[in-house]
Design an enzyme around this catalytic site. Sequence first.
Site, mmCIF file in Angstrom:
data_model
loop_
_atom_site.group_PDB
_atom_site.id
_atom_site.type_symbol
_atom_site.label_atom_id
_atom_site.label_comp_id
_atom_site.label_asym_id
_atom_site.label_seq_id
_atom_site.Cartn_x
_atom_site.Cartn_y
_atom_site.Cartn_z
ATOM 1 N N GLU A 113 59.113 12.250 29.377
ATOM 2 C CA GLU A 113 58.596 10.885 29.187
ATOM 3 C C GLU A 113 57.980 10.250 30.434
ATOM 4 O OE1 GLU A 113 62.006 8.805 27.666
ATOM 5 O OE2 GLU A 113 61.965 9.867 25.773
ATOM 6 N N GLU A 169 62.860 16.816 19.097
ATOM 7 C CA GLU A 169 63.838 15.763 18.792
ATOM 8 C C GLU A 169 63.551 15.138 17.430
ATOM 9 O OE1 GLU A 169 64.335 13.022 22.053
ATOM 10 O OE2 GLU A 169 64.057 14.566 23.559
HETATM 11 C C1 GLA Z 1 64.739 10.427 24.119
HETATM 12 C C2 GLA Z 1 65.355 11.460 25.040
HETATM 13 C C3 GLA Z 1 66.593 12.064 24.465
HETATM 14 C C4 GLA Z 1 67.477 11.032 23.812
HETATM 15 C C5 GLA Z 1 66.697 10.266 22.785
HETATM 16 C C6 GLA Z 1 67.532 9.207 22.106
HETATM 17 O O1 GLA Z 1 63.918 10.880 23.185
HETATM 18 O O2 GLA Z 1 64.483 12.494 25.390
HETATM 19 O O3 GLA Z 1 67.277 12.683 25.501
HETATM 20 O O4 GLA Z 1 68.002 10.189 24.776
HETATM 21 O O5 GLA Z 1 65.654 9.609 23.452
HETATM 22 O O6 GLA Z 1 68.835 9.515 21.944
#
Ligand code: GLA
Length: 646
Positions: free
Chosen positions: A341, A464
Amino acid sequence: MKYSRKATAALLSGVLALAGMPVLEPSAAEGDLLVTDFEDGDVKAFSKRGDDDTSVIASCTEDAHGGTSCMSVTERSQGWNGPSVSLESLGCKPGVQYLATAWVKMKWYNTVRLSMQYTDEDGEQHYDNLAQIKSDGKWVQIPETKFSFTTGMKDVSIYIEGDDKADMWVDDFSLTAAPVYPIQEDIPGLKDVYADYFKIGGAVTAKELSPKSTQDLILKHYNSITLGNELKPENMLDMKATLAYYEETGDNTVPKVKLNGAAKIILDFCREHNIPVRGHVLVWYSQTPYWFFTDDYTKEGKLVDEKTMLKRMENYIKGVFEALEAEYSDVDFYAWDVVNEAWEDGGTPRLKGKYEDSNGSSAWVAIFGDNSFIEPAFEYARKYAPKGTKLYYNDYNEYMQGKQEAIIKMATDLKAKGLIDGIGLQSHLNCTNNATTDPFPYAQQYESALKKYTELGLDLQITELDVTYDKSVANGEKLQAKYYSDIMDAIVKYKDYISAVVFWGTTDDQSWRASQNPLLFDEKYQAKPCFDSIIDGISYTTTASTATTKKTTESTSETTETTTKSTETTVSSEKSSVSEPTLRGDVNCDKTVDVSDAVLLARFVAEDAGADITETGKLNADADGKNGLTGDDVVTILRIIAKLET
Ligand code: GLA
């Protein structure tokens, strides 16, 4: 004979018992632990939180929530003051899930929190918020909240706190063992369905992994695990050892790293079951303590200069890989997120600042001025990662144009230098948006972003995945199923570029977006419509010898569009190609008739939403030859198994 739903459920229990399988009805592990309406005036189970807590806890008969008595908590001098219950003293055990709820009233407008406190193996105290709700001088209920703790967590207690020191009243407190639900054994394992395409994985935290059902769910469906929090800098950095080294040597460039107990719980599980791991994450603006960036390793210190930070970064990355190599060299870390990020949606670096300021600010950018820390992070990761570990840049909103362009440019440069292997597309998606039925992003938008990333010539992983829906939207769950299906279609279309699809979690209630039910399984470990919709359209043939499923894609049009793979996929739409029963009584179509067929049919007749039977299965299930599937067919199948008929 006619079977009511209830009678069929009873029959189902009998069949399950016969099969030696756990019954589907929840069974409380230990029953009620502390359930009180305070009518007897007894508040002894609750104590203030240590000597610095000034709370006076007493029985109170003024304006109770129910009945005539409640518990009052007055003279609180801090927000964190409040009534606390020791879990050990109630006989609570690690690995068991519990449920807690209470009615609470605060004197003034306040956020009331149910929290957990524990001491870790190093004697450090931790505080986790479990649930919260606003009270504006009126009674409110802290929603029933599920939680558990792990071995290694000591002096575990739950407590109620508020924003400030206002008086607090508590009534109808309940702490019970959560019902235990077994997983569905008779649905296909996702990892088997997608075996020829990509790995299917899930993120899990140590606490979440405690219940046996969660472990079973993971073993059935996932062949990749991401540690939800445990490998992040805030958990890997050892502040005490870092400070000690600095004081001893005067060298402030060597942050010390230590594998925490929670990480070990998950890694032991991965080792025991031979599950490959996605490492997550080395360099990130969030969940990285600010002291890591300051000259004296304090929160108040001055940010260090670029040169010092580069050395720290190298030593940190080296330390992480060394710590893992020392204890888990036999675990397959097949992927690592090196940087997470770093780009804003518009394609610019993050703002300079502390992430604690919660506006997404980055101390990395504060020190480097821009995103020039990314390349060295990959250099160091390449230098210290085990051979065979692939290195990824990971981000969310990966379909936003500005961000996408920035990622593609960055990745093109890193690729030219041989530093990066892939892009992690987080894919935290929303199938309804602001109480409208508009998804965000549209599936086509997601698909065209995927296509763009495939042009990079790097590996892609969906890292994710979760899809929220707004529960106030009619048919929300159906829309979620459709959207999940569209997204999965896009992913399958580009399967030749994608090596893993990882869901961010296990069951809805444990998700970071729990209120919007974003995952494939509900809190009872039952597959939701979105589970069915993402395997629907993929047909399976079960080989009796291995009992694993092998899929072939339903439509040719998709496979012809993927450029790099040959046309080896067979067109086989199970729905259209099968119109004959294959084996009487073989409900799950595994070419044998056994008690699992009777169980599946009994559940189907009992209208258990998770009991899915294919078209062929339904034809096979009509064992008594009369039209319609009923309890009589279950009995007939049991008779076939008992060899009372053929
Ligand atoms: C982001 C992070 C993850 C996690 C999610 C929410 O996407 O990359 O590690 O913290 O948020 O849980």
